[in-house]
Design a protein around this motif. Structure first.
Motif, PDB file in Angstrom:
ATOM      1  N   ALA A  68       0.836  -1.207   0.000  1.00 13.03           N
ATOM      2  CA  ALA A  68       0.000   0.000   0.000  1.00 13.03           C
ATOM      3  C   ALA A  68       0.868   1.252   0.000  1.00 13.03           C
ATOM      4  O   ALA A  68       0.571   2.224  -0.705  1.00 13.03           O
ATOM      5  CB  ALA A  68      -0.941  -0.011   1.201  1.00 13.03           C
ATOM      6  N   PHE A  69       1.955   1.232   0.772  1.00 14.02           N
ATOM      7  CA  PHE A  69       2.877   2.373   0.795  1.00 14.02           C
ATOM      8  C   PHE A  69       3.464   2.603  -0.593  1.00 14.02           C
ATOM      9  O   PHE A  69       3.477   3.734  -1.100  1.00 14.02           O
ATOM     10  CB  PHE A  69       3.985   2.142   1.824  1.00 14.02           C
ATOM     11  N   HIS A 114       3.688   5.787  -5.537  1.00 20.97           N
ATOM     12  CA  HIS A 114       3.556   5.770  -6.995  1.00 20.97           C
ATOM     13  C   HIS A 114       2.435   6.710  -7.456  1.00 20.97           C
ATOM     14  O   HIS A 114       2.624   7.501  -8.385  1.00 20.97           O
ATOM     15  CB  HIS A 114       3.301   4.338  -7.467  1.00 20.97           C
ATOM     16  N   GLU A 115       1.271   6.614  -6.820  1.00 25.72           N
ATOM     17  CA  GLU A 115       0.133   7.470  -7.180  1.00 25.72           C
ATOM     18  C   GLU A 115       0.467   8.950  -6.987  1.00 25.72           C
ATOM     19  O   GLU A 115       0.146   9.785  -7.836  1.00 25.72           O
ATOM     20  CB  GLU A 115      -1.104   7.105  -6.356  1.00 25.72           C
ATOM     21  N   ALA A 116       1.093   9.276  -5.855  1.00 24.15           N
ATOM     22  CA  ALA A 116       1.447  10.672  -5.595  1.00 24.15           C
ATOM     23  C   ALA A 116       2.425  11.179  -6.644  1.00 24.15           C
ATOM     24  O   ALA A 116       2.295  12.310  -7.131  1.00 24.15           O
ATOM     25  CB  ALA A 116       2.029  10.817  -4.185  1.00 24.15           C
ATOM     26  N   GLY A 117       3.396  10.346  -7.010  1.00 23.21           N
ATOM     27  CA  GLY A 117       4.358  10.731  -8.034  1.00 23.21           C
ATOM     28  C   GLY A 117       3.706  10.932  -9.385  1.00 23.21           C
ATOM     29  O   GLY A 117       3.980  11.921 -10.072  1.00 23.21           O
ATOM     30  N   LEU A 118       2.830  10.012  -9.779  1.00 18.25           N
ATOM     31  CA  LEU A 118       2.134  10.128 -11.060  1.00 18.25           C
ATOM     32  C   LEU A 118       1.261  11.374 -11.132  1.00 18.25           C
ATOM     33  O   LEU A 118       1.186  12.038 -12.162  1.00 18.25           O
ATOM     34  CB  LEU A 118       1.234   8.912 -11.295  1.00 18.25           C
ATOM     35  N   ALA A 162       5.484   7.375  16.110  1.00 16.26           N
ATOM     36  CA  ALA A 162       5.914   8.525  15.304  1.00 16.26           C
ATOM     37  C   ALA A 162       7.205   8.245  14.530  1.00 16.26           C
ATOM     38  O   ALA A 162       7.314   8.637  13.362  1.00 16.26           O
ATOM     39  CB  ALA A 162       6.049   9.760  16.188  1.00 16.26           C
ATOM     40  N   PRO A 163       8.209   7.572  15.132  1.00 14.66           N
ATOM     41  CA  PRO A 163       9.434   7.298  14.363  1.00 14.66           C
ATOM     42  C   PRO A 163       9.180   6.465  13.101  1.00 14.66           C
ATOM     43  O   PRO A 163       9.772   6.717  12.055  1.00 14.66           O
ATOM     44  CB  PRO A 163      10.325   6.549  15.352  1.00 14.66           C
ATOM     45  N   ALA A 164       8.295   5.484  13.193  1.00 10.99           N
ATOM     46  CA  ALA A 164       7.985   4.645  12.023  1.00 10.99           C
ATOM     47  C   ALA A 164       7.292   5.464  10.936  1.00 10.99           C
ATOM     48  O   ALA A 164       7.572   5.286   9.742  1.00 10.99           O
ATOM     49  CB  ALA A 164       7.110   3.464  12.437  1.00 10.99           C
ATOM     50  N   LEU A 165       6.416   6.373  11.338  1.00 11.90           N
ATOM     51  CA  LEU A 165       5.743   7.226  10.349  1.00 11.90           C
ATOM     52  C   LEU A 165       6.727   8.192   9.697  1.00 11.90           C
ATOM     53  O   LEU A 165       6.664   8.430   8.488  1.00 11.90           O
ATOM     54  CB  LEU A 165       4.592   8.003  10.998  1.00 11.90           C
ATOM     55  N   ARG A 166       7.635   8.742  10.493  1.00 10.45           N
ATOM     56  CA  ARG A 166       8.653   9.643   9.927  1.00 10.45           C
ATOM     57  C   ARG A 166       9.533   8.891   8.934  1.00 10.45           C
ATOM     58  O   ARG A 166       9.917   9.429   7.890  1.00 10.45           O
ATOM     59  CB  ARG A 166       9.503  10.264  11.030  1.00 10.45           C
ATOM     60  N   ASP A 167       9.835   7.636   9.254  1.00  9.19           N
ATOM     61  CA  ASP A 167      10.640   6.825   8.347  1.00  9.19           C
ATOM     62  C   ASP A 167       9.936   6.646   7.002  1.00  9.19           C
ATOM     63  O   ASP A 167      10.564   6.751   5.946  1.00  9.19           O
ATOM     64  CB  ASP A 167      10.937   5.456   8.979  1.00  9.19           C
ATOM     65  N   LEU A 168       8.637   6.389   7.039  1.00  8.54           N
ATOM     66  CA  LEU A 168       7.883   6.257   5.788  1.00  8.54           C
ATOM     67  C   LEU A 168       7.915   7.558   4.989  1.00  8.54           C
ATOM     68  O   LEU A 168       8.090   7.542   3.767  1.00  8.54           O
ATOM     69  CB  LEU A 168       6.439   5.844   6.077  1.00  8.54           C
ATOM     70  N   ALA A 169       7.753   8.685   5.670  1.00 10.10           N
ATOM     71  CA  ALA A 169       7.785   9.982   4.989  1.00 10.10           C
ATOM     72  C   ALA A 169       9.156  10.227   4.352  1.00 10.10           C
ATOM     73  O   ALA A 169       9.249  10.718   3.221  1.00 10.10           O
ATOM     74  CB  ALA A 169       7.428  11.100   5.963  1.00 10.10           C
ATOM     75  N   GLU A 170      10.222   9.847   5.069  1.00  7.74           N
ATOM     76  CA  GLU A 170      11.571  10.004   4.522  1.00  7.74           C
ATOM     77  C   GLU A 170      11.779   9.101   3.315  1.00  7.74           C
ATOM     78  O   GLU A 170      12.387   9.503   2.316  1.00  7.74           O
ATOM     79  CB  GLU A 170      12.607   9.710   5.601  1.00  7.74           C
ATOM     80  N   SER A 230      12.039   9.005  -2.875  1.00 11.33           N
ATOM     81  CA  SER A 230      11.447   8.649  -4.170  1.00 11.33           C
ATOM     82  C   SER A 230      10.949   9.882  -4.909  1.00 11.33           C
ATOM     83  O   SER A 230      10.303   9.768  -5.952  1.00 11.33           O
ATOM     84  CB  SER A 230      10.268   7.684  -3.969  1.00 11.33           C
ATOM     85  N   GLY A 231      11.204  11.056  -4.340  1.00 10.92           N
ATOM     86  CA  GLY A 231      10.804  12.298  -4.998  1.00 10.92           C
ATOM     87  C   GLY A 231       9.404  12.772  -4.663  1.00 10.92           C
ATOM     88  O   GLY A 231       8.878  13.663  -5.308  1.00 10.92           O
TER      89      GLY A 231
END
Length: 128
Positions: free
Chosen positions: A16-17, A22-26, A50-58, A63-64
Motif C-alpha cells: 500500500a505504501f 507511486h500514485e502521488a508521483g504520477l 511517530a518514528p515509524a511514520l517519519r521513516d515512511l515519509a523520509e 522517491s521524490g
C-alpha cells in the motif's frame, strides 16, 4: 489536493505504501501518511509510533514525493481517516487489504470495507 495513505501495520502495508508513493508521483501530489488508532492506542494493533511514520515519509521523499505523517486517535479510527481525506481534499485514498474469514469479518468488522464504501474520493485497495 493530496494522496492519502491509510497506513496500518500488516502484510499489505508495504504494498500500500509503494502504491501510494507511486500514485502521488504520477499525480504530482503530496502524500499524507495517516495512521489511525482507537483512543486507547496502546491496546490498538493498528497504532504505529511517530518514528515509524517519519521513516515512511523520509522513504517517500527519497522517491521524490513530499510526504507528511499524521497520527490520528479517535474512538472511530475509520471516521478519522475519512475526515482527514476530506480535509486534505484527497484525490485518492490508498488502503491495504487482506483476506479475512467470514467469522473474522463478523466479529471485527472491516476497516477497509468501511473506507471503500464511505469515502467520497476514489479508493485504491492494495493487496500484499
Amino acid at each position: 489536493m493530496t494522496v492519502v495513505l491509510a497506513h496500518a501495520p500488516g502484510p499489505s502495508a508495504e504494498a500500500a505504501f509503494a502504491a501510494a508513493v507511486h500514485e502521488a508521483g504520477l499525480r504530482g501530489r503530496d502524500l499524507v501518511i495517516a495512521n489511525a488508532a482507537s483512543d486507547d492506542a496502546l491496546a490498538d494493533s493498528r497504532a504505529v509510533g511517530a518514528p515509524a511514520l517519519r521513516d515512511l515519509a523520509e522513504r517517500a521523499g527519497r522517491s521524490g514525493v513530499r510526504a507528511r505523517p499524521v497520527r490520528l486517535s479517535d474512538a472511530d479510527a475509520v471516521g478519522a481517516v475519512l475526515a482527514l481525506a476530506e480535509q486534505e481534499d484527497a484525490e485518492v485514498l490508498v488502503v491495504g487489504v487482506r483476506r479475512r474469514s467470514a467469522v473474522g469479518k463478523l466479529l471485527l468488522g472491516s476497516t477497509a470495507q468501511r473506507l471503500l464504501l464511505e469515502a467520497r474520493c476514489p479508493v485504491l485497495a492494495v493487496k500484499a
